[in-house]
Scaffold this active site. Structure first.
Site, PDB file in Angstrom:
ATOM      1  N   LYS A   1      94.270 -17.827-111.951  1.00  0.00           N
ATOM      2  CA  LYS A   1      94.128 -16.592-111.451  1.00  0.00           C
ATOM      3  C   LYS A   1      94.835 -16.522-109.770  1.00  0.00           C
ATOM      4  CE  LYS A   1      91.170 -14.260-114.304  1.00  0.00           C
ATOM      5  NZ  LYS A   1      91.127 -13.159-114.668  1.00  0.00           N
TER       6      LYS A   1
ATOM      7  N   SER B   1      83.059 -13.813-113.280  1.00  0.00           N
ATOM      8  CA  SER B   1      82.787 -14.326-113.346  1.00  0.00           C
ATOM      9  C   SER B   1      82.931 -15.884-112.850  1.00  0.00           C
ATOM     10  CB  SER B   1      82.746 -14.928-114.997  1.00  0.00           C
ATOM     11  OG  SER B   1      84.262 -15.384-114.876  1.00  0.00           O
TER      12      SER B   1
END
Length: 326
Positions: free
Chosen positions: A56, A82
């Site tokens: 990410k 999350s």
């Protein structure tokens, strides 16, 4: 960034140029035991070694660098996550001097919350539903006049994630297929865009937790998900979102194989244990999903011509005090 609502290979190459000075080129790891077990050569791209512990970081950094170049007056960003995207955006924001607010549900693992907070962000808790994450995020975005950066449904994010494929095919040019775990689809859309541009014959497969319905959607060409976005019941918290994004969907529909690997918790745990014990790598359940796919009966029945298979080990952010098999 392309303005025709898709990403192009040149967007991915631009992202690579922007983020390369700050992110790791992650290693490719192999296991002769795995190769024997599945009857193919398997290459694992260890994004678990990436900054912030997951792939990410690539998309988040490309997104904030693009944002500050287009809107120099911007003072902060907000997202919901999350865990991994929250950490990545927090890290990327710090790199360019932006404030960052991350909305997480009240049941987010403590280890992930602490990791996000360590980057000096404002952590905001909401009810444990997808709709509440969105609502809380939109409210903060409006009140503080800061843009929302999606974890996947954003072209700059996708272009950043596509840099994985550029690296991977440079490291292992003879890959016949790549297996990509999928949540909102940013990584799958980016990787498929880049991989198909470099090597048109390569096959990109996605792997999902049970209940995600991607194969049905891809084979009918329709978004068949219930309209209120849902969370899935899976140990892979990085793959918890049921729907593919509105922007990632057409790219995935166009470029990704219609046969989807669907894995359950038991298979994910078995795969994680293999990687921990035999390969000596710490991976999270989302990465375990990719390994489970390559170990599956479905992979065994696939075209034997797919000799060299790549798997994205998308992250290593797992709470070692609460491993899923305990």
């Amino acid at each position: 960034m392309s303005n025709n609502n898709v990403i192009t290979f040149s967007d991915v190459l631009d992202a690579k140029e922007k983020i390369s000075p700050y992110v790791h080129e992650c290693p490719v790891v192999t296991s002769s035991t795995m190769d024997k077990m599945v009857g193919r050569k398997v290459f694992f791209k260890a994004e678990s070694f990436q900054k912030t512990g997951s792939f990410k970081a690539r998309g988040a950094l490309n997104a904030v660098l693009s944002l500050v170049s287009k809107s120099p007056e911007v003072h902060g960003v907000v997202t919901h996550s999350s865990g991994n995207h929250g950490q990545a955006l927090a890290w990327a924001s710090k790199m360019v001097g932006l404030d960052c607010t991350v909305v997480v549900t009240k049941n987010t693992p403590k280890s992930k919350c602490e990791a996000i907070k360590a980057y000096g962000v404002d952590l905001v808790f909401c009810e444990p539903t997808y709709a509440d994450r969105i609502k809380t995020c939109n409210k903060i975005s409006e009140e503080r006049s800061i843009p929302y950066i999606s974890s996947s449904d954003d072209y700059d994010i996708m272009a950043g994630q596509g840099t994985i494929a550029v690296e991977f095919l440079n490291q292992v040019p003879n890959l016949d297929a790549v297996i990509v775990p999928v949540s909102g689809g940013g990584m799958a859309a980016g990787i498929a865009t880049a991989a198909k541009a470099i090597k048109p014959a390569i096959k990109v497969f996605i792997v999902e937790p049970e209940g995600k319905m991607c194969e049905m959607c891809l084979k009918t060409g329709k978004r068949l998900w219930p309209e209120t976005p849902q969370f899935l019941d899976t140990i892979a918290d990085g793959l918890i979102v049921q729907q593919l994004g509105k922007r990632t969907w057409p790219i995935i529909l166009d470029l990704v194989e219609k046969d989807v690997f669907t894995v359950n918790n038991k298979e994910i745990i078995k795969a994680m244990k293999f990687v921990f014990e035999r390969m000596k790598l710490v991976i999270e359940p989302a990465a375990g999903a990719g390994v489970a796919a390559v170990m599956s009966k479905r992979m065994a029945s696939m075209d034997p011509g797919l000799k060299n298979v790549g798997v994205i080990l998308c992250g290593g952010n797992v709470d070692i005090n609460r491993l899923p098999w305990y």
